[in-house]
Design an enzyme around this catalytic site. Structure first.
Site, PDB file in Angstrom:
ATOM      1  N   GLU A   1      -3.644   8.680   8.688  1.00 20.91           N
ATOM      2  CA  GLU A   1      -2.187   8.600   8.851  1.00 20.91           C
ATOM      3  C   GLU A   1      -1.729   9.359  10.094  1.00 20.91           C
ATOM      4  O   GLU A   1      -0.726   9.037  10.698  1.00 20.91           O
ATOM      5  CB  GLU A   1      -1.485   9.157   7.607  1.00 20.91           C
ATOM      6  CG  GLU A   1      -1.495   8.226   6.395  1.00 20.91           C
ATOM      7  CD  GLU A   1      -0.476   7.088   6.493  1.00 20.91           C
ATOM      8  OE1 GLU A   1       0.559   7.243   7.159  1.00 20.91           O
ATOM      9  OE2 GLU A   1      -0.733   6.018   5.892  1.00 20.91           O
TER      10      GLU A   1
ATOM     11  N   ASP B   1       0.887  -1.171   0.000  1.00 19.58           N
ATOM     12  CA  ASP B   1       0.000   0.000   0.000  1.00 19.58           C
ATOM     13  C   ASP B   1       0.922   1.218   0.000  1.00 19.58           C
ATOM     14  O   ASP B   1       2.138   1.093   0.167  1.00 19.58           O
ATOM     15  CB  ASP B   1      -0.888  -0.013   1.266  1.00 19.58           C
ATOM     16  CG  ASP B   1      -1.793   1.221   1.358  1.00 19.58           C
ATOM     17  OD1 ASP B   1      -2.379   1.600   0.333  1.00 19.58           O
ATOM     18  OD2 ASP B   1      -1.900   1.810   2.450  1.00 19.58           O
ATOM     19  N   SER B   2       0.330   2.385  -0.157  1.00 22.65           N
ATOM     20  CA  SER B   2       1.116   3.608  -0.087  1.00 22.65           C
ATOM     21  C   SER B   2       1.614   3.883   1.339  1.00 22.65           C
ATOM     22  O   SER B   2       2.568   4.622   1.521  1.00 22.65           O
ATOM     23  CB  SER B   2       0.261   4.786  -0.551  1.00 22.65           C
ATOM     24  OG  SER B   2      -0.897   4.871   0.255  1.00 22.65           O
TER      25      SER B   2
ATOM     26  N   CYS C   1      -4.256  -1.557  -1.791  1.00 22.03           N
ATOM     27  CA  CYS C   1      -4.470  -0.129  -2.010  1.00 22.03           C
ATOM     28  C   CYS C   1      -5.463   0.009  -3.165  1.00 22.03           C
ATOM     29  O   CYS C   1      -5.236  -0.545  -4.246  1.00 22.03           O
ATOM     30  CB  CYS C   1      -3.141   0.512  -2.366  1.00 22.03           C
ATOM     31  SG  CYS C   1      -3.255   2.218  -2.916  1.00 22.03           S
TER      32      CYS C   1
ATOM     33  N   HIS D   1      -7.332   3.085   3.930  1.00 20.89           N
ATOM     34  CA  HIS D   1      -7.138   3.891   5.131  1.00 20.89           C
ATOM     35  C   HIS D   1      -8.447   4.147   5.893  1.00 20.89           C
ATOM     36  O   HIS D   1      -8.426   4.437   7.081  1.00 20.89           O
ATOM     37  CB  HIS D   1      -6.549   5.263   4.764  1.00 20.89           C
ATOM     38  CG  HIS D   1      -5.072   5.253   4.526  1.00 20.89           C
ATOM     39  ND1 HIS D   1      -4.512   4.716   3.399  1.00 20.89           N
ATOM     40  CD2 HIS D   1      -4.049   5.716   5.280  1.00 20.89           C
ATOM     41  CE1 HIS D   1      -3.202   4.870   3.465  1.00 20.89           C
ATOM     42  NE2 HIS D   1      -2.900   5.469   4.593  1.00 20.89           N
TER      43      HIS D   1
ATOM     44  N   CYS E   1     -11.062   2.997   0.119  1.00 17.49           N
ATOM     45  CA  CYS E   1      -9.655   3.308   0.402  1.00 17.49           C
ATOM     46  C   CYS E   1      -9.303   2.532   1.650  1.00 17.49           C
ATOM     47  O   CYS E   1     -10.078   2.535   2.623  1.00 17.49           O
ATOM     48  CB  CYS E   1      -9.475   4.803   0.636  1.00 17.49           C
ATOM     49  SG  CYS E   1      -7.808   5.241   1.208  1.00 17.49           S
TER      50      CYS E   1
HETATM   51  N1  DGL Z   1      -4.778   3.432   1.023  1.00 19.05           N
HETATM   52  C1  DGL Z   1      -4.768   3.814  -0.333  1.00 19.05           C
HETATM   53  C2  DGL Z   1      -6.032   3.435  -1.081  1.00 19.05           C
HETATM   54  O1  DGL Z   1      -6.644   2.486  -0.728  1.00 19.05           O
HETATM   55  C3  DGL Z   1      -4.311   5.143  -0.760  1.00 19.05           C
HETATM   56  C4  DGL Z   1      -4.198   6.288   0.146  1.00 19.05           C
HETATM   57  C5  DGL Z   1      -3.281   7.283  -0.523  1.00 19.05           C
HETATM   58  O2  DGL Z   1      -2.090   6.989  -0.575  1.00 19.05           O
HETATM   59  O3  DGL Z   1      -3.768   8.312  -1.007  1.00 19.05           O
HETATM   60  O4  DGL Z   1      -6.442   4.035  -2.021  1.00 19.05           O
END
Ligand code: DGL
Length: 268
Positions: free
Chosen positions: A146, A3-4, A66, A185, A183
């Site tokens: 985050e 993931d990022s 991600c 996150h 997402c």
């Molecule tokens: N967690 C990531 C996603 O599911 C990306 C969050 C990001 O880096 O902008 O899209």
């Protein structure tokens, strides 16, 4: 899996519950976070680099934890790393949404990159052609997650700003009955999102359905691992920057403590 940042740890958490005997390598590309605001070309390049680093570690399956990378790079990853099985989070998220909705009215929140390409709409419509879908980029939720600011007045204010026209008092009839967290996150903000969306909205994310998809793929290919006594599944955590931050914030996402010494910094 990659993931990022730490968001994909919500998917790892589900995988550890579903397939505890496997060995996992998790890569958070924290040096280049966020992916969601970057161009599709950049995210595709980052995803291919992350996948190459993981293949170099001998993985038997790649999980794109991600949504943004799944939306723009899944095809390139599957073609570039064939025959390695590649599982993204977007299709499983769409499956979860279609199972949850009764009215066919579905709201999707995700990053700019995921919303821009319309990948969720297409995936949901493939399964439910009459679905009425609204979607919105909510990049502030990535920053809040985050930062670990997942509850309290600031998170609530941001959630109201993003969601009130769909779910608030002025929304009228025809509210969505399902809110897709597009997402990885966003599950950290689920209590706040549920409070703002209201008790009638079902919130779905792709973590559990992705874990089930990985179990299916490994099972079909005869790749499932059986842990023996004294030979449990192992977990390796990699980040491209900031192990302290990864450990601190990631612990909440993974639902178990992560020490700074558990995180190895790698360069892609
Ligand atoms: N967690 C990531 C996603 O599911 C990306 C969050 C990001 O880096 O902008 O899209």
């Amino acid at each position: 899996m990659f993931d990022s940042g730490v968001g994909g740890l919500t998917v790892l958490r589900a995988l550890l519950a579903t397939l505890p005997s496997e060995h996992y390598v998790y890569l958070g590309d924290t040096a280049r976070l966020p992916y969601g605001t970057k161009s599709a070309d950049s995210v595709r390049r980052y995803a291919l680099q992350a996948a190459a680093a993981l293949r170099g570690r001998g993985v038997k399956c790649l999980v794109v934890a991600c949504n943004t990378a799944t939306a723009v790079a899944l095809d390139a990853l599957a073609a570039g790393f064939d025959p390695l099985p590649v599982v993204g989070v977007l299709e499983p998220g769409a499956v979860a949404a279609c199972r949850a909705t009764r009215s066919g009215r579905v709201a999707v929140i995700a990053t700019e990159g995921t919303v821009r390409g319309g990948a969720y709409e297409r995936a949901i419509r493939r399964l439910l052609p009459d679905a009425r879908i609204v979607s919105r980029a909510c990049p502030m939720f990535v920053a809040l997650a985050e930062e670990g600011w997942t509850a309290g007045p600031i998170a609530e204010a941001v959630a109201h700003r993003y969601l009130d026209d769909w779910f608030g008092p002025g929304a009228g009839t025809g509210k969505p009955d399902t809110l897709v967290l597009g997402c990885t996150h966003f599950p950290m903000l689920e209590p706040v999102l549920q409070a703002v969306a209201g008790p009638d909205a079902t919130i779905v994310d792709s973590a559990r359905t992705t874990a089930a998809a990985v179990a299916d793929v490994l099972g079909e290919r005869g790749l499932l691992r059986t842990a023996g006594p004294g030979d449990p599944g192992r977990l390796e955590l990699l980040a491209t920057d900031g192990p302290e931050r990864f450990a601190r914030v990631g612990s909440g996402f993974l639902g178990r403590p992560i020490g700074t010494e558990d995180v190895r910094v790698v360069d892609l």
